[in-house]
Design a protein around this motif. Structure first.
Motif, mmCIF file in Angstrom:
data_model
loop_
_atom_site.group_PDB
_atom_site.id
_atom_site.type_symbol
_atom_site.label_atom_id
_atom_site.label_comp_id
_atom_site.label_asym_id
_atom_site.label_seq_id
_atom_site.Cartn_x
_atom_site.Cartn_y
_atom_site.Cartn_z
ATOM 1 N N ALA A 140 31.769 45.488 41.194
ATOM 2 C CA ALA A 140 32.541 44.801 42.241
ATOM 3 C C ALA A 140 31.697 44.544 43.481
ATOM 4 O O ALA A 140 31.993 43.635 44.269
ATOM 5 N N LEU A 141 30.637 45.320 43.664
ATOM 6 C CA LEU A 141 29.797 45.167 44.857
ATOM 7 C C LEU A 141 28.899 43.937 44.787
ATOM 8 O O LEU A 141 28.410 43.469 45.816
ATOM 9 N N ARG A 142 28.679 43.397 43.588
ATOM 10 C CA ARG A 142 27.816 42.222 43.453
ATOM 11 C C ARG A 142 28.335 41.052 44.291
ATOM 12 O O ARG A 142 27.577 40.383 44.995
ATOM 13 N N HIS A 173 37.585 40.490 39.931
ATOM 14 C CA HIS A 173 38.301 40.309 38.666
ATOM 15 C C HIS A 173 37.615 41.120 37.569
ATOM 16 O O HIS A 173 36.416 40.979 37.325
ATOM 17 N N VAL A 174 38.397 41.950 36.925
ATOM 18 C CA VAL A 174 37.890 42.867 35.903
ATOM 19 C C VAL A 174 38.076 42.233 34.524
ATOM 20 O O VAL A 174 39.158 41.738 34.216
ATOM 21 N N PRO A 175 37.034 42.224 33.683
ATOM 22 C CA PRO A 175 37.214 41.683 32.328
ATOM 23 C C PRO A 175 38.060 42.625 31.465
ATOM 24 O O PRO A 175 37.869 43.833 31.480
ATOM 25 N N CYS A 176 38.995 42.042 30.743
ATOM 26 C CA CYS A 176 39.843 42.823 29.840
ATOM 27 C C CYS A 176 38.991 43.357 28.691
ATOM 28 O O CYS A 176 38.177 42.637 28.117
ATOM 29 N N HIS A 177 39.208 44.632 28.327
ATOM 30 C CA HIS A 177 38.438 45.230 27.230
ATOM 31 C C HIS A 177 38.764 44.581 25.886
ATOM 32 O O HIS A 177 37.947 44.580 24.967
ATOM 33 N N ALA A 178 39.973 44.017 25.775
ATOM 34 C CA ALA A 178 40.402 43.457 24.493
ATOM 35 C C ALA A 178 39.973 42.003 24.314
ATOM 36 O O ALA A 178 39.506 41.610 23.246
ATOM 37 N N CYS A 179 40.130 41.202 25.386
ATOM 38 C CA CYS A 179 39.911 39.760 25.211
ATOM 39 C C CYS A 179 38.880 39.168 26.172
ATOM 40 O O CYS A 179 38.600 37.969 26.111
ATOM 41 N N SER A 226 50.042 47.371 36.330
ATOM 42 C CA SER A 226 50.858 46.733 35.308
ATOM 43 C C SER A 226 50.034 46.286 34.118
ATOM 44 O O SER A 226 50.568 46.064 33.020
ATOM 45 N N ASN A 227 48.715 46.168 34.312
ATOM 46 C CA ASN A 227 47.835 45.753 33.212
ATOM 47 C C ASN A 227 47.112 46.933 32.562
ATOM 48 O O ASN A 227 46.262 46.731 31.696
ATOM 49 N N VAL A 228 47.452 48.144 32.954
ATOM 50 C CA VAL A 228 46.770 49.323 32.448
ATOM 51 C C VAL A 228 47.666 50.032 31.436
ATOM 52 O O VAL A 228 48.854 50.262 31.699
#
Length: 215
Positions: free
Chosen positions: A18-20, A197-203, A212-214
């Motif tokens: 996230a620091l990038r 924005h975090v990439p989803c591990h699944a998709c 709510s997404n965890v």
């Protein structure tokens, strides 16, 4: 260096991706103010604050003021993060002689050709108001003095320090405290509110991290 961290070895953006984005926007020539609202213990101080200070000492020397809630916090930063970075980085060692008191160096003052890095506590009116600086960094604004002995809010006083420089940078970063009573939250509301924005591990679809997404 890993002196203040359990993670040893050279600095790596992949540890705190996230620091990038924060570093990237700070690097843009037109950036004048950056607010970082963050969680605790994500490497922000080493990854952003130390890198900003180190970059400007090396490439764009000028006056740098880094402000902490209390003078003791400034001393801890110098001893645990800034001085180890200077010792570990050859180009910074060449510019700052940490052992030389003749150069005017101390725990809270680092002189180098073309500039000065000054570490201050926001509870001191003389420190907050005394030095104009091209770079001002504020650590943990929620813990900063809201009224510096009757002379005003420390964040506003510090932001005044950079106004004489057309190419200044005012960097604020911290973890919010109580909702609707947080200085960094209030500053964030005035910003353009960029999120990591975090990439989803699944998709691999990128999303703002939310409970709510965890699962």
């Amino acid at each position: 260096s890993g002196e203040e961290s359990a993670l040893r070895g050279r600095f790596n953006w992949d540890v705190s991706p996230a620091l990038r984005g924060v570093a990237a926007v700070i690097s843009l020539p037109g950036t004048r103010k950056v607010v970082v609202q963050k969680s605790a213990q994500i490497g922000y101080t080493a990854g952003i604050v130390c890198n900003v200070i180190g970059y400007h000492i090396h490439w764009r020397p000028s006056v740098i003021v880094a402000a902490f809630p209390r003078t003791q916090a400034a001393k801890d930063f110098a001893a645990e993060k800034l001085d180890p970075m200077i010792r570990a980085c050859a180009v910074l060692r060449q510019r700052i002689n940490l052992k030389s008191r003749a150069d005017g160096n101390s725990l809270l003052r680092k002189r180098f050709a073309g500039g000065l890095a000054k570490l201050v506590g926001t509870n001191s009116p003389s420190d907050v108001k005394s030095t104009s600086a091209r770079i001002v960094v504020v650590e943990e604004p929620d813990d900063a003095a809201t009224d510096v002995r009757g002379q005003g809010n420390s964040l506003k006083l510090l932001e005044e320090r950079v106004k004489t420089y057309g190419d200044h940078l005012f960097l604020i970063g911290g973890t919010p405290t109580a909702a609707n009573a947080s200085a960094v939250e209030a500053e964030m509301r005035k910003s353009d509110k960029r999120y990591f924005h975090v990439p989803c591990h699944a998709c691999d679809d990128a999303h703002v991290l939310d409970w709510s997404n965890v699962t």
